[in-house]
Design an enzyme around this catalytic site. Structure first.
Site, short mmCIF file in Angstrom:
data_model
loop_
_atom_site.label_atom_id
_atom_site.label_comp_id
_atom_site.label_asym_id
_atom_site.label_seq_id
_atom_site.Cartn_x
_atom_site.Cartn_y
_atom_site.Cartn_z
N GLU A 49 1.16 -1.37 -0.22
CA GLU A 49 0.07 -0.25 0.17
C GLU A 49 0.54 1.47 -0.25
OE1 GLU A 49 -3.96 1.99 2.99
OE2 GLU A 49 -2.66 0.43 3.68
N LYS A 91 -9.58 1.23 -2.48
CA LYS A 91 -10.08 1.39 -1.09
C LYS A 91 -11.26 1.63 -0.81
CE LYS A 91 -7.78 1.64 3.46
NZ LYS A 91 -6.68 2.12 3.98
N CYS A 94 -5.53 -3.02 2.80
CA CYS A 94 -5.12 -2.32 4.46
C CYS A 94 -6.99 -2.79 5.55
CB CYS A 94 -4.97 -0.97 4.89
SG CYS A 94 -3.50 -1.26 6.18
#
Length: 301
Positions: free
Chosen positions: A69, A142, A183
């Site tokens: 990331e 995301k 994440c």
């Protein structure tokens, strides 16, 4: 997912997805490379480092390579907008171009970690997946933004500068069907369960957990998502010595379908190469048939 006598709209979606499962493939075993990069405040240096790490992974036999990331810029609000790229304008997107060229030249699939994407006046934390022909196969923004406030420990609000994605990402590749998360997406088991229902055999989570949440949760989350869904989970983080004030945990890892750690790193810059054997998924699901044991009639009552 098991259906109750009166399925909900969510159940209908999951059941429809499960009927389209498994993409035919003769791939049983292959190697994955996790490139844990040291990120600097110089984009060109970061691109060169990533290119070299991809090459190193390929030289060790990797057919699927995953980057971290936020690897082309420090994980800091001071850099996101400045380093952001518009992927629709490939000529002005050096990160996009480098990943495309690397995938094509090495003949591999690349899950390109995540980088800041600029689109229609918004910033997104975005992962691009490239096939062996260098073409973009999927783009994941995301979904779950990392907002945390623990007094005396850490305060960070990703939603102050990023917009959230609104779609799951499942991509068929030359090494099978892959689910993508970034994440904080790993904290939500519903997303992983959706990917499993849609036939993913591995979920890749580029991530940059901080030291506090990393020590407490990084390994636990990976093993839980893998064991719950009886598939492989691969994570890739920047290294601890990356630029910026955000202290990163590191520990890029491959976890197997019973929750076992197959390979992992420390917090230093490195490339982890390990073997994925899809037959382990079938053995685990046959020996412990969780799908048949689920009780949707109880869960949704």
């Amino acid at each position: 997912m098991m259906a109750s006598s009166t399925p909900s709209s969510i159940e209908h979606t999951m059941l429809a997805a499960s009927e389209q499962l498994q993409v035919p493939s003769n791939i049983t075993k292959f190697k994955i490379g996790l490139c844990q990069l040291s990120v600097t405040s110089e984009k060109n240096q970061n691109l060169a480092c990533a290119r070299n790490s991809i090459k190193a992974a390929v030289e060790c036999g990797a057919r699927l390579v995953v980057l971290p990331e936020m690897w082309n810029c420090p994980y800091s609000n001071d850099y996101f907008a400045k380093f952001a790229e518009d992927f629709e304008n490939e000529d002005a997107s050096p990160t996009f171009s480098m990943l495309s060229e690397a995938a094509c030249s090495h003949g591999i699939t690349i899950v390109g970690g995540s980088v800041p994407e600029s689109s229609d006046g918004q910033l997104y934390n975005t992962s691009c997946v490239f096939g062996p022909d260098g073409k973009l196969k999927a783009k994941h923004r995301k979904i779950h933004l990392f907002d945390i406030e623990i007094p005396g420990d850490i305060t960070f609000k990703e939603s102050d500068f990023f917009a959230a994605g609104d779609k799951p990402t499942i991509v068929d590749t030359d090494v099978g069907r892959i689910g993508i998360g970034i994440c904080h997406d790993i904290r939500f088991p519903e997303l992983a369960a959706l990917y499993r229902a849609k036939g993913a055999r591995i979920i890749c989570y580029p991530g940059a957990f901080n030291i506090s949440t990393g020590e407490l949760l990084w390994e636990v989350m990976q093993r839980a998502r893998a064991a719950d869904n009886q598939l492989f989970v691969a994570t890739c983080s920047p290294s601890r010595d990356s630029s910026g004030s955000y202290a990163i945990w590191g520990h890029s890892t491959l976890v197997g379908p019973s929750g076992e750690i197959i390979a992992t790193s420390g917090h230093e810059e490195t490339v982890v190469v390990a073997e994925i054997d899809y037959s382990k998924i079938e053995l685990q699901r046959k020996g412990l048939p969780l799908d048949k044991q689920k009780r949707a009639d109880i869960y949704l009552s």
